[in-house]
Write a protein that holds these residues in place. Structure first.
Motif, PDB file in Angstrom:
ATOM      1  N   LEU A 416       0.734  -1.175  -0.089  1.00 24.58           N
ATOM      2  CA  LEU A 416      -0.141  -0.104  -0.168  1.00 24.58           C
ATOM      3  C   LEU A 416       0.734   1.209  -0.018  1.00 24.58           C
ATOM      4  N   GLY A 417       2.141   1.157  -0.439  1.00 29.05           N
ATOM      5  CA  GLY A 417       3.145   2.296  -0.505  1.00 29.05           C
ATOM      6  C   GLY A 417       2.967   3.539  -1.402  1.00 29.05           C
ATOM      7  N   GLU A 418       1.893   3.302  -2.330  1.00 26.29           N
ATOM      8  CA  GLU A 418       1.991   4.363  -3.565  1.00 26.29           C
ATOM      9  C   GLU A 418       1.812   5.757  -2.940  1.00 26.29           C
ATOM     10  N   PRO A 419       1.143   6.133  -1.925  1.00 24.87           N
ATOM     11  CA  PRO A 419       0.361   5.552  -0.977  1.00 24.87           C
ATOM     12  C   PRO A 419      -0.910   5.036  -1.753  1.00 24.87           C
ATOM     13  N   GLU A 420      -1.744   4.116  -1.410  1.00 22.86           N
ATOM     14  CA  GLU A 420      -2.895   3.630  -2.129  1.00 22.86           C
ATOM     15  C   GLU A 420      -3.928   4.669  -1.893  1.00 22.86           C
ATOM     16  N   ASN A 421      -4.204   5.079  -0.813  1.00 27.49           N
ATOM     17  CA  ASN A 421      -5.314   6.135  -0.664  1.00 27.49           C
ATOM     18  C   ASN A 421      -4.723   7.561  -0.347  1.00 27.49           C
ATOM     19  N   HIS A 422      -4.592   8.540  -1.178  1.00 24.84           N
ATOM     20  CA  HIS A 422      -3.477   9.507  -0.636  1.00 24.84           C
ATOM     21  C   HIS A 422      -4.422  10.832  -1.264  1.00 24.84           C
ATOM     22  N   PRO A 423      -5.271  11.109  -0.275  1.00 23.77           N
ATOM     23  CA  PRO A 423      -6.221  12.474  -0.708  1.00 23.77           C
ATOM     24  C   PRO A 423      -5.318  13.724  -1.141  1.00 23.77           C
ATOM     25  N   ASP A 424      -5.771  14.334  -2.304  1.00 20.05           N
ATOM     26  CA  ASP A 424      -4.895  15.447  -2.532  1.00 20.05           C
ATOM     27  C   ASP A 424      -4.818  16.611  -1.442  1.00 20.05           C
ATOM     28  N   SER A 425      -5.768  16.712  -0.298  1.00 16.75           N
ATOM     29  CA  SER A 425      -6.089  17.642   0.784  1.00 16.75           C
ATOM     30  C   SER A 425      -5.069  17.114   1.714  1.00 16.75           C
ATOM     31  N   MET A 426      -4.679  16.070   1.851  1.00 16.34           N
ATOM     32  CA  MET A 426      -3.673  15.391   2.699  1.00 16.34           C
ATOM     33  C   MET A 426      -2.376  16.327   2.687  1.00 16.34           C
ATOM     34  N   ILE A 427      -1.718  16.562   3.867  1.00 16.10           N
ATOM     35  CA  ILE A 427      -0.523  17.332   4.019  1.00 16.10           C
ATOM     36  C   ILE A 427       0.482  16.599   4.735  1.00 16.10           C
ATOM     37  N   HIS A 428       1.806  16.646   4.203  1.00 17.45           N
ATOM     38  CA  HIS A 428       3.063  15.922   4.882  1.00 17.45           C
ATOM     39  C   HIS A 428       3.804  17.130   5.157  1.00 17.45           C
ATOM     40  N   VAL A 429       4.759  16.444   6.135  1.00 19.35           N
ATOM     41  CA  VAL A 429       5.666  17.711   6.467  1.00 19.35           C
ATOM     42  C   VAL A 429       6.465  18.207   5.465  1.00 19.35           C
ATOM     43  N   SER A 430       6.613  17.566   4.415  1.00 16.96           N
ATOM     44  CA  SER A 430       7.211  17.743   3.078  1.00 16.96           C
ATOM     45  C   SER A 430       6.225  18.403   2.112  1.00 16.96           C
ATOM     46  N   GLY A 431       5.091  18.749   2.370  1.00 21.91           N
ATOM     47  CA  GLY A 431       4.250  19.647   1.758  1.00 21.91           C
ATOM     48  C   GLY A 431       2.848  18.722   1.331  1.00 21.91           C
ATOM     49  N   PRO A 432       2.273  19.395   0.296  1.00 25.92           N
ATOM     50  CA  PRO A 432       0.992  18.653  -0.233  1.00 25.92           C
ATOM     51  C   PRO A 432       1.059  17.145  -0.343  1.00 25.92           C
ATOM     52  N   ALA A 433       0.068  16.501  -0.461  1.00 27.17           N
ATOM     53  CA  ALA A 433       0.134  14.949  -0.687  1.00 27.17           C
ATOM     54  C   ALA A 433       0.571  14.713  -2.149  1.00 27.17           C
ATOM     55  N   ARG A 434       0.150  15.461  -2.947  1.00 26.29           N
ATOM     56  CA  ARG A 434       0.333  15.356  -4.247  1.00 26.29           C
ATOM     57  C   ARG A 434       1.974  15.252  -4.788  1.00 26.29           C
ATOM     58  N   LEU A 435       2.430  16.397  -4.033  1.00 27.31           N
ATOM     59  CA  LEU A 435       3.736  16.465  -4.318  1.00 27.31           C
ATOM     60  C   LEU A 435       4.843  15.608  -3.462  1.00 27.31           C
ATOM     61  N   SER A 436       4.066  14.942  -2.319  1.00 29.81           N
ATOM     62  CA  SER A 436       4.688  13.913  -1.592  1.00 29.81           C
ATOM     63  C   SER A 436       4.405  12.409  -2.159  1.00 29.81           C
ATOM     64  N   HIS A 437       3.781  12.291  -3.202  1.00 32.94           N
ATOM     65  CA  HIS A 437       3.328  11.025  -3.295  1.00 32.94           C
ATOM     66  C   HIS A 437       4.259  10.131  -3.709  1.00 32.94           C
TER      67      HIS A 437
END
Length: 815
Positions: A416-437
């Protein structure tokens, strides 16, 4: 203008060179210490010649700041200067084998290598800004686009594993890792995407960005291919020149080589979704062994820690598995390794969710709270995603891997490390999910590899991982192709997936043999898929939906055929493990497209249903329901059926039989094929002490050789410390005699493979007057295999010779 001539005379480089040199005489040159082209605003282009001979091209707004890469290894820049020439509107820079042309008005580049134009930009690298619904909190985001002219005959390969034809020309592809449950053939985007492209014109390009991107490979404009990356104003890419068959190896030099696998991983691995209890797992292993199936691994899906709602518990459910340590020990005594699954998601009902929430270690929503995916498929009240971009999570997450490894877990299934379910509105310490995907799984892989080096330095890591990105191979990743449908179409997708991965540096792509999702129990589909699986990097059966993935639950006919191919897998262990050595040391994939060693196949073969296994074997599986014959394209040269030695003239297509019990396998002339005659139920007992050496002579009488690699199968330092045997077998036909030679290039006493050699010479139609092994004259005997004897099988034109060998070079002479 000179650069205009560059573009107009790509096929007439001699004329181009004469014009260029004449111009230099007229205008003179100067030298500059660096190739840096200033553009409008603060943008600039910097081109570095690397000691590898590759070019690094950087479009930046940050001056000379160092490019930070998770994929590319540190590179050394050549210290020399560039020869610089300018005319009104155009510039050229030359250093070593490279000449770079720059059309100033368009800021467009032309790349010439060894006086041959590799490619020209169709337009200067462009920067644009646009509103994007994927980024609702900003008015517009930047895009960078590189457009490159393409020639009509140019073909493109690589870009990671994709279930589409290998030649990617005419396709529009996403660089964004995507799981597709139950996918089948003609699925263009999968769990792993690699922004690496191989051109049949003799170059490769790696775009070194983890941001989402699009590859348009002449699908919109047949004269141009384009790479466009989002949410950045900067881009670095690497141009790798060279012969087509060397580009993948050079890419692995750039991004890292795959470590050797543990040898047991080259055996047969059994898996399913899932073994519900320890009792069930023990029963399956016992039944497999009782039915005569060799076995080296058992994979435990999420039931080992409870079930879907408990995802994230990361410890044994001792109601389901009451004595896991004893189970692992018992399995180990018969050579079976245990491989548990782990995921980076934690359900609300899992043991660690509250702790992670308190620590702030899960990815967040825009309010700064832990982001809970309410509709996550596991149930359990929704789930959060561990933010692996936060380095504070690493030691905590690793502690569970460490604990289970100390209990005896031999490897890991990282799902599941794509991550499989990774909403665009999710935020990592690195930035938005889409740019951390795209980089998420790469961080996970690096974490495990680094920790194994620190904590378990004597164990080779086997990471059965579903996702990754450029450079993932150097972290001992052994990916599979995702949740494929249990269908003929799903099966047919696997060869292009495997080959695309291999060309992208991922040498160990495998599939859920038998199919994972949907469908019904189908003996023929299962049989054909397992036959093919015997000649793939990892042989692992897996499935879901209540349909068995174990061969013991199929008809007796199916069991007998599958058992034959599983045993064949073990017989080929010396050959396959040598392919693993080549992959680690040279970067060559185990499975290769036909053109890898036979360039004429670029045009002559356009199918997706056959491949080379190493250089010597051609594999042509039956891939359709009820198929009892198939067409096979055999590249130039002479080929022989592995099964009955039928001879085929290459360079054309043949129709061959495909009875259910037999998959077509062909051996090229001039091959020495190393297999083992040891009866193996597990790779643990393999000693390389009874080797069979099958020789198919070259019809032109030329000499040929092959290598054989052997080590202890477990030490990560085997290559670095020289703790291995590397043997060259050589055949040298001569007037009235044949010499077969055995010599060690490397000899480590602790792993010396000494013992019985069984030479088999195919198409031997002459008489045998004398056979010498060194100074020992061998006796004519029967087919019992007594040492220091030979036997002529006249009916099958096979000459068998049995000898023993220790360490010194030795020559077998047949007169």
């Amino acid at each position: 203008m000179l650069l205009h001539l560059f573009l107009e005379t790509m096929q007439s480089l001699r004329l181009l060179t004469l014009l260029f040199l004449g111009f230099l005489v007229a205008c003179g040159t100067e030298t500059v210490p660096e190739l840096k082209i200033e553009q409008q605003g603060k943008r600039s282009i910097r081109i570095d010649l690397l000691e590898s001979g590759d070019l690094r091209v950087s479009y930046t707004t940050q001056g000379d700041s160092e490019h930070d890469s998770r994929s590319v290894l540190p590179q050394s820049v050549v210290a020399g200067e560039w020869e610089y020439t300018t005319t009104p509107g155009n510039e050229t820079y030359t250093q070593g084998d490279w000449t770079i042309g720059h059309v100033v008005a368009e800021s467009r580049l032309v790349f010439i290598y060894q006086k041959d134009t590799l490619f020209a930009e169709a337009a200067g690298t462009t920067h644009s800004y646009a509103a994007d619904p994927l980024y609702p909190d900003v008015d517009s985001i930047p895009f960078v686009s590189v457009q490159i002219e393409t020639r009509p005959s140019e073909q493109f390969f690589g870009a990671g594993p994709r279930a589409i034809p290998q030649n990617l020309r005419g396709k529009s592809l996403e660089i964004y890792n995507q799981p597709h449950y139950g996918y089948a053939n003609n699925t263009p985007n999968l769990n792993i995407t690699i922004p690496w492209l191989i051109s049949s014109e003799g170059y490769g390009i790696y775009f070194d960005s983890e941001n989402p991107a699009d590859l348009d490979l002449a699908s919109t404009d047949q004269t141009v291919w384009e790479y466009e990356v989002e949410a950045t104003e900067e881009l670095t890419y690497y141009i790798v020149p060279g012969p087509l068959s060397e580009l993948t190896a050079k890419y692995t030099d750039l991004t890292g080589h795959q470590p050797l696998p543990p040898r047991w991983a080259m055996g047969f691995i059994q898996s399913r979704y899932g073994y519900e209890t320890e009792e069930q797992a023990r029963n399956v292993v016992d039944s497999m062994k009782l039915a005569g199936f060799p076995l080296d691994g058992l994979v435990l899906d999420l039931q080992w820690f409870g079930g879907t709602e408990d995802m994230g518990d990361l410890d044994w459910d001792r109601e389901r598995f009451p004595t896991p340590e004893q189970m692992i020990e018992d399995f180990g005594e018969i050579g079976v390794k245990v491989i548990p699954i782990l995921e980076p998601y934690f359900t609300r009902e899992s043991e660690h969710f509250d702790y992670l929430d308190e620590q702030g270690w899960m990815a967040k929503n825009k309010e700064g709270n832990s982001y809970v995916i309410e509709d996550f498929w596991t149930g359990g009240g929704g789930a959060g995603l561990l933010d692996l971009y936060n380095s504070e999570t690493h030691d905590w997450f690793w502690s569970f891997f460490e604990a289970r490894t100390k209990e005896g877990a031999a490897a890991w299934w990282c799902d599941l490390g794509e991550p499989e379910n990774h909403p665009d509105s999710m935020i990592h310490v690195s930035g938005p999910a889409r740019l951390s995907h795209n980089g998420f799984s790469l961080i996970w892989a690096e974490l495990l590899y680094r920790k194994y080096q620190e904590v378990f330095p004597d164990i080779r890591l086997f990471n059965l991982i579903r996702s990754g990105y450029g450079g993932m191979q150097r972290y001992a990743t052994f990916p599979w192709s995702g949740d494929i449908s249990r269908s003929w179409s799903g099966y047919q997708a696997q060869i292009p997936v495997m080959l695309g991965a291999g060309l992208s540096g991922i040498g160990y792509m495998s599939s859920d043999l038998g199919g994972f999702a949907g469908g019904e129990q189908n003996d023929e589909l299962y049989t054909r898929w397992l036959q093919y699986g015997a000649f793939t990097p990892i042989m692992r059966a897996h499935g879901a939906g209540g349909i068995p993935s174990e061969p013991i639950y199929y008809t007796q006919q199916t069991q007998d055929i599958v058992r034959k191919y599983v045993k064949l897998r073990y017989a080929f262990l010396p050959y396959n493990y040598t392919l693993a050595y080549e992959n680690t040391t040279e970067g060559t994939p185990l499975a290769r497209p036909l053109w890898y060693h036979h360039l004429e196949a670029l045009e002559a073969y356009t199918g997706e249903d056959q491949y080379l296994w190493g250089e010597s074997l051609l594999i042509a599986p039956a891939m359709d329901d009820g198929q009892r014959e198939r067409s096979v394209y055999l590249p130039s040269g002479v080929w022989y059926s592995y099964w009955d030695d039928q001879r085929y003239e290459g360079g054309k297509t043949e129709t061959v039989a495909t009875p259910l019990e037999q998959m077509p396998i062909f051996v090229k002339e001039g091959t020495i094929l190393t297999t083992t005659e040891e009866e193996l139920s597990t790779t643990d007992t393999y000693q390389a002490s009874a080797l069979r050496l099958d020789c198919w002579l070259s019809e032109d009488g030329s000499a040929f050789a092959s290598k054989f690699y052997h080590d202890n199968g477990s030490s990560p330092q085997a290559l670095a410390e020289g703790a291995f045997d590397l043997i060259t077998w050589k055949a040298q036909p001569g007037e009235g005699e044949l010499k077969l030679m055995a010599a060690r290039e490397q000899n480590a006493p602790e792993v010396t493979c000494a013992g019985a050699l069984h030479w088999v010479v195919h198409q031997w139609d002459g008489v045998v007057n004398e056979v010498l092994w060194g100074e020992t004259t061998l006796s004519a005997g029967d087919d019992s295999g007594a040492s220091n004897t030979y036997f002529m099988d006249e009916e099958n034109q096979l000459l068998h010779v049995w000898v023993t060998w220790q360490e010194e070079p030795r020559t077998l002479i047949v007169r």
